[in-house]
Write an enzyme that holds these catalytic residues in place. Structure first.
Site, PDB file in Angstrom:
ATOM      1  N   PHE A 128       0.845  -1.200   0.000  1.00 19.08           N
ATOM      2  CA  PHE A 128       0.000   0.000   0.000  1.00 19.08           C
ATOM      3  C   PHE A 128       0.873   1.239   0.000  1.00 19.08           C
ATOM      4  CE2 PHE A 128       0.587   1.030   4.334  1.00 19.08           C
ATOM      5  CZ  PHE A 128      -0.217   2.098   4.707  1.00 19.08           C
ATOM      6  N   LEU A 130       1.101   5.426   0.117  1.00 19.62           N
ATOM      7  CA  LEU A 130       0.674   6.816   0.310  1.00 19.62           C
ATOM      8  C   LEU A 130       1.869   7.744   0.067  1.00 19.62           C
ATOM      9  CD1 LEU A 130      -1.094   6.500   3.807  1.00 19.62           C
ATOM     10  CD2 LEU A 130      -2.201   6.467   1.594  1.00 19.62           C
ATOM     11  N   GLY A 136       5.210  12.456   3.680  1.00 20.97           N
ATOM     12  CA  GLY A 136       4.840  11.215   4.358  1.00 20.97           C
ATOM     13  C   GLY A 136       3.711  11.524   5.330  1.00 20.97           C
ATOM     14  N   HIS A 359      23.775  -5.759  27.437  1.00 23.78           N
ATOM     15  CA  HIS A 359      24.743  -6.632  26.765  1.00 23.78           C
ATOM     16  C   HIS A 359      26.158  -6.044  26.746  1.00 23.78           C
ATOM     17  CE1 HIS A 359      21.284  -8.921  25.348  1.00 23.78           C
ATOM     18  NE2 HIS A 359      22.090  -9.819  24.838  1.00 23.78           N
ATOM     19  N   GLU A 384       3.399   4.174   9.532  1.00 25.10           N
ATOM     20  CA  GLU A 384       1.998   4.319   9.964  1.00 25.10           C
ATOM     21  C   GLU A 384       1.789   5.579  10.801  1.00 25.10           C
ATOM     22  OE1 GLU A 384      -0.264   1.039   8.594  1.00 25.10           O
ATOM     23  OE2 GLU A 384       1.859   1.227   8.659  1.00 25.10           O
ATOM     24  N   THR A 386       4.399   8.967  12.406  1.00 21.20           N
ATOM     25  CA  THR A 386       5.448   9.125  13.421  1.00 21.20           C
ATOM     26  C   THR A 386       4.817   9.372  14.795  1.00 21.20           C
ATOM     27  OG1 THR A 386       5.498  11.510  13.102  1.00 21.20           O
ATOM     28  CG2 THR A 386       6.980  10.205  11.703  1.00 21.20           C
TER      29      THR A 386
HETATM   30  C1  LIG Z   1      11.273   1.327   6.036  1.00 19.64           C
HETATM   31  C2  LIG Z   1      10.061   2.151   5.733  1.00 19.64           C
HETATM   32  C3  LIG Z   1       8.948   1.557   5.187  1.00 19.64           C
HETATM   33  C4  LIG Z   1       7.831   2.325   4.829  1.00 19.64           C
HETATM   34  N1  LIG Z   1       6.747   1.722   4.220  1.00 19.64           N
HETATM   35  C5  LIG Z   1       5.768   2.507   3.704  1.00 19.64           C
HETATM   36  C6  LIG Z   1       4.714   1.931   2.914  1.00 19.64           C
HETATM   37  O1  LIG Z   1       4.654   0.709   2.732  1.00 19.64           O
HETATM   38  N2  LIG Z   1       3.792   2.753   2.354  1.00 19.64           N
HETATM   39  C7  LIG Z   1       3.826   4.117   2.543  1.00 19.64           C
HETATM   40  O2  LIG Z   1       2.956   4.800   2.022  1.00 19.64           O
HETATM   41  N3  LIG Z   1       4.791   4.683   3.316  1.00 19.64           N
HETATM   42  C8  LIG Z   1       5.758   3.917   3.892  1.00 19.64           C
HETATM   43  N4  LIG Z   1       6.760   4.487   4.647  1.00 19.64           N
HETATM   44  C9  LIG Z   1       6.804   5.942   4.783  1.00 19.64           C
HETATM   45  C10 LIG Z   1       6.394   6.419   6.169  1.00 19.64           C
HETATM   46  O3  LIG Z   1       5.015   6.237   6.347  1.00 19.64           O
HETATM   47  C11 LIG Z   1       6.832   7.882   6.277  1.00 19.64           C
HETATM   48  O4  LIG Z   1       8.249   7.907   6.294  1.00 19.64           O
HETATM   49  C12 LIG Z   1       6.276   8.538   7.530  1.00 19.64           C
HETATM   50  O5  LIG Z   1       4.889   8.728   7.413  1.00 19.64           O
HETATM   51  C13 LIG Z   1       6.936   9.901   7.798  1.00 19.64           C
HETATM   52  O6  LIG Z   1       6.915  10.683   6.665  1.00 19.64           O
HETATM   53  P1  LIG Z   1       8.243  11.435   6.159  1.00 19.64           P
HETATM   54  O7  LIG Z   1       9.330  10.428   6.151  1.00 19.64           O
HETATM   55  O8  LIG Z   1       7.921  12.110   4.893  1.00 19.64           O
HETATM   56  O9  LIG Z   1       8.557  12.473   7.274  1.00 19.64           O
HETATM   57  P2  LIG Z   1       7.941  13.957   7.342  1.00 19.64           P
HETATM   58  O10 LIG Z   1       6.480  13.926   7.207  1.00 19.64           O
HETATM   59  O11 LIG Z   1       8.715  14.829   6.416  1.00 19.64           O
HETATM   60  O12 LIG Z   1       8.313  14.345   8.850  1.00 19.64           O
HETATM   61  C14 LIG Z   1       9.648  14.707   9.238  1.00 19.64           C
HETATM   62  C15 LIG Z   1       9.631  14.967  10.742  1.00 19.64           C
HETATM   63  O13 LIG Z   1       8.729  16.057  11.035  1.00 19.64           O
HETATM   64  C16 LIG Z   1       7.733  15.622  11.962  1.00 19.64           C
HETATM   65  N5  LIG Z   1       6.473  16.289  11.619  1.00 19.64           N
HETATM   66  C17 LIG Z   1       5.837  16.275  10.420  1.00 19.64           C
HETATM   67  N6  LIG Z   1       4.720  17.004  10.480  1.00 19.64           N
HETATM   68  C18 LIG Z   1       4.629  17.463  11.760  1.00 19.64           C
HETATM   69  C19 LIG Z   1       3.683  18.282  12.463  1.00 19.64           C
HETATM   70  N7  LIG Z   1       2.578  18.733  11.875  1.00 19.64           N
HETATM   71  N8  LIG Z   1       3.931  18.573  13.756  1.00 19.64           N
HETATM   72  C20 LIG Z   1       5.053  18.088  14.371  1.00 19.64           C
HETATM   73  N9  LIG Z   1       5.977  17.327  13.772  1.00 19.64           N
HETATM   74  C21 LIG Z   1       5.755  17.004  12.475  1.00 19.64           C
HETATM   75  C22 LIG Z   1       7.680  14.118  11.804  1.00 19.64           C
HETATM   76  O14 LIG Z   1       7.152  13.506  12.981  1.00 19.64           O
HETATM   77  C23 LIG Z   1       9.139  13.790  11.573  1.00 19.64           C
HETATM   78  O15 LIG Z   1       9.797  13.769  12.812  1.00 19.64           O
HETATM   79  C24 LIG Z   1       7.837   3.718   5.076  1.00 19.64           C
HETATM   80  C25 LIG Z   1       8.965   4.304   5.685  1.00 19.64           C
HETATM   81  C26 LIG Z   1      10.058   3.552   6.010  1.00 19.64           C
HETATM   82  C27 LIG Z   1      11.253   4.225   6.643  1.00 19.64           C
END
Ligand SMILES: Cc1cc2nc3c(=O)[nH]c(=O)nc-3n(C[C@H](O)[C@H](O)[C@H](O)COP(=O)(O)OP(=O)(O)OC[C@H]3O[C@@H](n4cnc5c(N)ncnc54)[C@H](O)[C@@H]3O)c2cc1C
Length: 404
Positions: A128, A130, A136, A359, A384, A386
């Site tokens: 899936f 998004l 993200g 450890h 899912e 942060t």
């Molecule tokens: C190994 C892995 C597998 C994944 N698998 C999937 C998948 O199968 N499908 C999919 O769709 N996605 C997937 N993801 C993506 C994941 O869902 C996103 O990385 C996550 O939602 C965070 O988005 P971003 O990385 O763009 O961070 P950003 O949204 O850019 O956020 C960066 C930082 O800012 C903080 N932040 C953002 N907005 C706010 C706010 N309004 N207030 C306070 N803090 C905020 C965040 O908490 C974070 O600390 C995966 C990620 C990884 C690392």
């Protein structure tokens, strides 16, 4: 207090049998082999084949489609056991579970008929999608789009990021914009069931226009691939809009957010599983290692650490099962799922770190399992939603429920 606890921890005979079976599978087949697949970053094919035989790709799919027809609570118990073995193994099932949830809840009869039976056996697997390179957390900022062509098909263009099972899946539940002018933006978003050829980087024929670049190199969560997906003129029939064109157009955001709620219970269960394993490793090592003439478990500082770790693991498990049971009972569980995800994923990271500290130097060695857990655990803080996003969800739901 004891009554309330047992209410959430109690297992039916079926749940006991399932979790014992999966725990044995994890002990015998996942844990002894995880180091190899982690080190090689190789897809654990033999383990996945065995999971198909055990029915683990169809846990929540109804029996009429060949699934086990079990509830979210039992699924969460199973995911805990798989993650205790290795979180990458649960990752292979998790996006598939979300895809089947979307189909069961929103799919047309024809879509259910077409996919669910083959998903239940693991013959076809789902991803899936998004996230995009530029977003993200802020799902409404999605840029990938689909436009209706004269022949009635939709042309999808845009780039997706971080797709778990992005290469080996057969179906991708992908959220794109179908109305760029919609206000608010979420009303202009649609979920497509994009079919693809598993394991193929350049799709051709019916699936031409979908490219899967090489998998992303990661610090942990190895074995299961995370990829980008590049849609460039990929054509999707209108009947592959989740829920059908008439009912599903513009509904994608709402559908995906609904699925994320069960997805949060799922990630919470993964946090419990990895924390449980770290606790077990710490309990064992602390009774084997001696310093200053006694087992380190006999130093109060270490015992206090173990006490905090065990308390957090139990609390995380209780929160996770509460959210799952409420959902199964048809009650509101959005707030509870957010709390479970937040607490259990942070617990996963904290308990793993404490086990790593216990450890000593050996925790830094690849000879010890805790080294892998230390690289795997942080993923759960991100996927899912942060921890910051969970706090936003929890805060918003709290104020909705307690509005004055
Ligand atoms: C190994 C892995 C597998 C994944 N698998 C999937 C998948 O199968 N499908 C999919 O769709 N996605 C997937 N993801 C993506 C994941 O869902 C996103 O990385 C996550 O939602 C965070 O988005 P971003 O990385 O763009 O961070 P950003 O949204 O850019 O956020 C960066 C930082 O800012 C903080 N932040 C953002 N907005 C706010 C706010 N309004 N207030 C306070 N803090 C905020 C965040 O908490 C974070 O600390 C995966 C990620 C990884 C690392």
């Amino acid at each position: 207090m004891a009554v309330a606890t047992s209410q959430f921890l109690e297992k039916t005979d079926e749940q006991k049998a399932m979790t014992e079976m999966v725990r044995q599978f994890a002990d015998e087949q996942i844990i002894p082999n995880a180091e190899h697949y982690d080190h090689e970053d190789e897809f654990p094919e033999p383990i996945v084949e065995k999971m198909k035989e055990l029915g683990l790709f169809g846990v929540t799919i109804p029996e009429e489609y060949g699934g086990l027809g079990l509830d979210l609570t039992t699924y969460a118990m199973i995911v805990e056991e798989l993650s205790r073995g290795w979180i990458s193994i649960s990752g292979i099932v998790n996006t598939h579970f979300i895809g089947s949830y979307l189909l069961m809840k929103f799919g047309t009869d024809a879509q259910k008929e077409k996919y669910l039976a083959r998903m239940a056996t693991g013959e076809i697997r789902a991803a899936f999608s998004l996230s995009e390179p530029e977003l993200g957390s802020d799902v409404q900022a999605i840029k990938a789009s689909a436009t209706r062509s004269d022949d009635g098909t939709y042309e999808i263009n845009g780039q997706k990021m971080w797709v778990t099972n992005g290469l080996l899946s057969d179906l991708v539940f992908v959220l794109v914009k179908t109305d760029k002018d919609a206000d608010p933006p979420y009303k202009g978003m649609t979920c497509f069931i994009a079919e693809k050829e598993p394991g193929v980087s350049e799709n051709t024929g019916d699936y031409a226009g979908l490219t899967v670049p090489p998998k992303i190199k990661k610090m942990g969560y190895k074995g299961v691939e995370s990829t980008e997906l590049v849609f460039d003129g990929y054509r999707c029939p209108a009947e592959n809009i989740l829920g059908g064109e008439e009912a599903g157009l513009g509904q994608g955001f709402v559908q995906m957010m609904d699925a994320l709620e069960v997805g949060r219970v799922n990630v919470a269960a993964r946090g419990v599983g990895i924390a449980q394993r770290a606790l077990e490793l710490a309990l064992r090592y602390s009774q084997e290692r001696k310093t200053f003439g006694k087992e380190i478990a006999q130093h109060q500082a270490i015992q206090f650490k173990l006490a905090d770790m065990a308390t957090k693991v139990d609390a995380a498990r209780l929160l996770t099962l509460r959210a799952a049971r409420l959902k199964d009972a048809g009650e509101r569980s959005d707030l509870e799922a957010g709390m479970a995800k937040l607490f259990a994923s942070e617990t996963g990271k904290e308990v793993v770190e404490d086990a790593f500290r216990i450890h000593g130097g050996y925790g830094y060695s690849k000879e010890y399992e805790i080294e892998r857990l230390y690289r795997d655990a942080p993923l759960l803080l991100i996927g899912e939603g942060t921890s910051e996003i969970q706090r936003m969800v929890i805060g918003r739901k709290l104020l909705q429920r307690h509005k004055i």
